[in-house]
Design a protein around this motif. Structure first.
Motif, PDB file in Angstrom:
ATOM      1  N   GLU A   1       0.830  -1.205   0.000  1.00  0.00           N
ATOM      2  CA  GLU A   1       0.000   0.000   0.000  1.00  0.00           C
ATOM      3  C   GLU A   1       0.863   1.253   0.000  1.00  0.00           C
ATOM      4  OE1 GLU A   1      -3.461  -2.222   2.644  1.00  0.00           O
ATOM      5  OE2 GLU A   1      -1.860  -1.057   3.604  1.00  0.00           O
ATOM      6  N   VAL A   2       0.436   2.233  -0.765  1.00  0.00           N
ATOM      7  CA  VAL A   2       1.039   3.569  -0.748  1.00  0.00           C
ATOM      8  C   VAL A   2       0.509   4.283   0.495  1.00  0.00           C
ATOM      9  CG1 VAL A   2       1.158   5.786  -1.947  1.00  0.00           C
ATOM     10  CG2 VAL A   2       1.115   3.643  -3.274  1.00  0.00           C
ATOM     11  N   PHE A   3       1.386   4.598   1.437  1.00  0.00           N
ATOM     12  CA  PHE A   3       1.000   5.353   2.629  1.00  0.00           C
ATOM     13  C   PHE A   3       1.413   6.802   2.415  1.00  0.00           C
ATOM     14  CE2 PHE A   3       0.074   2.660   6.563  1.00  0.00           C
ATOM     15  CZ  PHE A   3      -0.478   1.641   5.823  1.00  0.00           C
ATOM     16  N   THR A   4       0.449   7.704   2.350  1.00  0.00           N
ATOM     17  CA  THR A   4       0.736   9.100   2.010  1.00  0.00           C
ATOM     18  C   THR A   4      -0.125  10.052   2.820  1.00  0.00           C
ATOM     19  OG1 THR A   4       0.662  10.740   0.217  1.00  0.00           O
ATOM     20  CG2 THR A   4      -0.892   8.912   0.068  1.00  0.00           C
ATOM     21  N   ARG A   5       0.425  11.241   3.107  1.00  0.00           N
ATOM     22  CA  ARG A   5      -0.349  12.288   3.777  1.00  0.00           C
ATOM     23  C   ARG A   5      -1.084  13.172   2.769  1.00  0.00           C
ATOM     24  NH1 ARG A   5       4.200  11.748   6.924  1.00  0.00           N
ATOM     25  NH2 ARG A   5       3.781  11.276   9.123  1.00  0.00           N
TER      26      ARG A   5
ATOM     27  N   LYS B   1      -7.951   3.601  -1.232  1.00  0.00           N
ATOM     28  CA  LYS B   1      -8.290   3.300  -2.620  1.00  0.00           C
ATOM     29  C   LYS B   1      -7.512   2.089  -3.106  1.00  0.00           C
ATOM     30  CE  LYS B   1     -10.011   7.810  -4.006  1.00  0.00           C
ATOM     31  NZ  LYS B   1      -9.750   9.055  -4.736  1.00  0.00           N
ATOM     32  N   LEU B   2      -8.025   1.487  -4.162  1.00  0.00           N
ATOM     33  CA  LEU B   2      -7.390   0.338  -4.795  1.00  0.00           C
ATOM     34  C   LEU B   2      -6.984   0.702  -6.202  1.00  0.00           C
ATOM     35  CD1 LEU B   2      -9.900  -2.460  -3.703  1.00  0.00           C
ATOM     36  CD2 LEU B   2      -7.518  -2.278  -2.952  1.00  0.00           C
ATOM     37  N   PHE B   3      -5.763   0.353  -6.567  1.00  0.00           N
ATOM     38  CA  PHE B   3      -5.301   0.477  -7.942  1.00  0.00           C
ATOM     39  C   PHE B   3      -5.371  -0.910  -8.578  1.00  0.00           C
ATOM     40  CE2 PHE B   3      -2.376   4.050  -6.265  1.00  0.00           C
ATOM     41  CZ  PHE B   3      -3.401   4.979  -6.380  1.00  0.00           C
ATOM     42  N   ASN B   4      -6.137  -1.022  -9.652  1.00  0.00           N
ATOM     43  CA  ASN B   4      -6.416  -2.318 -10.270  1.00  0.00           C
ATOM     44  C   ASN B   4      -5.791  -2.434 -11.648  1.00  0.00           C
ATOM     45  OD1 ASN B   4      -8.074  -2.666  -8.037  1.00  0.00           O
ATOM     46  ND2 ASN B   4      -9.974  -2.302  -9.151  1.00  0.00           N
TER      47      ASN B   4
ATOM     48  N   GLU C   1      -8.324  -6.558 -11.335  1.00  0.00           N
ATOM     49  CA  GLU C   1      -7.795  -7.154 -10.109  1.00  0.00           C
ATOM     50  C   GLU C   1      -6.964  -6.125  -9.342  1.00  0.00           C
ATOM     51  OE1 GLU C   1      -8.362 -10.228  -8.855  1.00  0.00           O
ATOM     52  OE2 GLU C   1      -9.801 -10.453 -10.518  1.00  0.00           O
ATOM     53  N   PRO C   2      -7.200  -6.003  -8.023  1.00  0.00           N
ATOM     54  CA  PRO C   2      -6.397  -5.052  -7.242  1.00  0.00           C
ATOM     55  C   PRO C   2      -4.955  -5.513  -7.120  1.00  0.00           C
ATOM     56  CG  PRO C   2      -7.847  -6.331  -5.800  1.00  0.00           C
ATOM     57  CD  PRO C   2      -8.220  -6.679  -7.204  1.00  0.00           C
ATOM     58  N   VAL C   3      -4.015  -4.584  -7.367  1.00  0.00           N
ATOM     59  CA  VAL C   3      -2.591  -4.912  -7.248  1.00  0.00           C
ATOM     60  C   VAL C   3      -1.877  -4.047  -6.219  1.00  0.00           C
ATOM     61  CG1 VAL C   3      -2.411  -5.800  -9.606  1.00  0.00           C
ATOM     62  CG2 VAL C   3      -1.952  -3.371  -9.171  1.00  0.00           C
ATOM     63  N   LEU C   4      -2.515  -2.928  -5.814  1.00  0.00           N
ATOM     64  CA  LEU C   4      -1.859  -1.987  -4.915  1.00  0.00           C
ATOM     65  C   LEU C   4      -2.921  -1.164  -4.205  1.00  0.00           C
ATOM     66  CD1 LEU C   4       1.071  -0.950  -4.236  1.00  0.00           C
ATOM     67  CD2 LEU C   4       0.747   0.749  -6.046  1.00  0.00           C
ATOM     68  N   GLY C   5      -2.701  -0.879  -2.932  1.00  0.00           N
ATOM     69  CA  GLY C   5      -3.610  -0.030  -2.182  1.00  0.00           C
ATOM     70  C   GLY C   5      -3.025   1.350  -1.972  1.00  0.00           C
ATOM     71  N   ARG C   6      -3.889   2.302  -1.580  1.00  0.00           N
ATOM     72  CA  ARG C   6      -3.442   3.644  -1.226  1.00  0.00           C
ATOM     73  C   ARG C   6      -4.164   4.075   0.051  1.00  0.00           C
ATOM     74  NH1 ARG C   6      -6.048   7.427   0.351  1.00  0.00           N
ATOM     75  NH2 ARG C   6      -7.212   8.022  -1.526  1.00  0.00           N
ATOM     76  N   MET C   7      -3.385   4.329   1.104  1.00  0.00           N
ATOM     77  CA  MET C   7      -3.935   4.679   2.411  1.00  0.00           C
ATOM     78  C   MET C   7      -3.484   6.071   2.822  1.00  0.00           C
ATOM     79  SD  MET C   7      -5.625   3.715   5.199  1.00  0.00           S
ATOM     80  CE  MET C   7      -5.600   1.944   5.495  1.00  0.00           C
TER      81      MET C   7
END
Length: 265
Positions: free
Chosen positions: A141-145, A173-176, A180-186
């Motif tokens: 997951e991309v952890f970003t402010r 969010k999900l990047f698909n 298919e989801p391959v990466l998350g963003r939190m």
């Protein structure tokens, strides 16, 4: 394994000032064994789980000593073209594309919110030799402010479609790819100390989340969150003794209904 579709996480490595310490820690916590250090490539040392390549550790290059961190690589058919897209969409190229023997080509980038990631154009090294099995990479997951920056950047550089979690308590969010989801963003909340920079949170699969946490903390790791049961598995967030953040997850122990998602135009 075949070369992964563009934008798929395909490899992970980390720089450690104490490589032997890192090998001992991850060997205990994740059951990794390690190959010979490749002096030709900066003593790059691959980690294996049941004989299959799952990650690598490497000492820092002169002048790059600092906070240890895991770097996630996203697959690309053309690392140079991806580097141009990184620049064209407000990101920064930290390392120009280079050829790594016959293994492949790589570049390092940073998104406009500060998240560092790698790009890998596979040659003979196609990436992870196993996934979502104990000892292997599972998710990231991309952890970003500044999620709006990451949300604009990653789908512009890689062929992602985007979905959002229909949950008011979390900005996720999900990047698909191909549905298919391959990466998350939190979104990083105030719970993250201000000195923690944005980063890629890499999940490694374990047979028992609580046992992995116990091993990690006994060996100098720090428990940051969890263990917690989710519909995706029981997971915990940790930092290793050299400060690199990672998560462990038992994907066989799930609890609760899968969250609803909706497409983002």
């Amino acid at each position: 394994m075949a070369v992964e579709p563009e934008g798929t996480p395909c490899w992970a490595d980390a720089m450690f000032s104490d490589v032997e310490g890192a090998k001992n820690f991850y060997g205990d916590v994740l059951g990794w064994t390690f190959g010979e250090a490749s002096s030709e490539f900066g003593n790059y040392t691959q980690a294996y789980s049941e004989g299959k390549a799952v990650a690598a550790v490497v000492p820092p290059m002169p002048g790059q000593e600092g906070q240890s961190a895991w770097c996630l690589y996203l697959a690309s058919p053309d690392a140079a073209a991806t580097a141009r897209k990184i620049r064209d969409n407000g990101g920064e190229v930290l390392m120009e594309p280079i050829q790594v023997g016959d293994f492949g080509s790589m570049t390092l980038g940073r998104d406009p919110s500060g998240v560092v990631f790698g790009v890998w154009q596979a040659g003979t090294h196609e990436g992870f030799e196993k996934k979502a099995e104990p000892g292997a990479y599972c998710w990231a997951e991309v952890f970003t402010r500044e999620p709006e920056k990451s949300d604009a950047f990653f789908p512009a550089v890689f062929p992602y479609t985007v979905q959002k979690l229909e949950d008011d308590s979390v900005d996720f969010k999900l990047f698909n790819i191909g549905g298919e989801p391959v990466l998350g963003r939190m979104r990083m909340t105030e719970e993250f100390p201000p000195e923690v920079p944005p980063y890629m949170n890499v999940y490694f699969t374990v047979e028992d989340c609580d046992a992995a946490v116990a091993k990690a903390t006994e060996r100098g790791g720090v428990l940051r969150f969890g263990p917690m049961d989710t519909p995706f598995g029981r997971f915990a967030a940790l930092s290793d003794p050299q400060g690199a953040s990672f998560s462990v997850i038992d994907i066989t122990k799930t609890e609760g209904a899968m969250p609803k998602t909706s497409d983002v135009a």
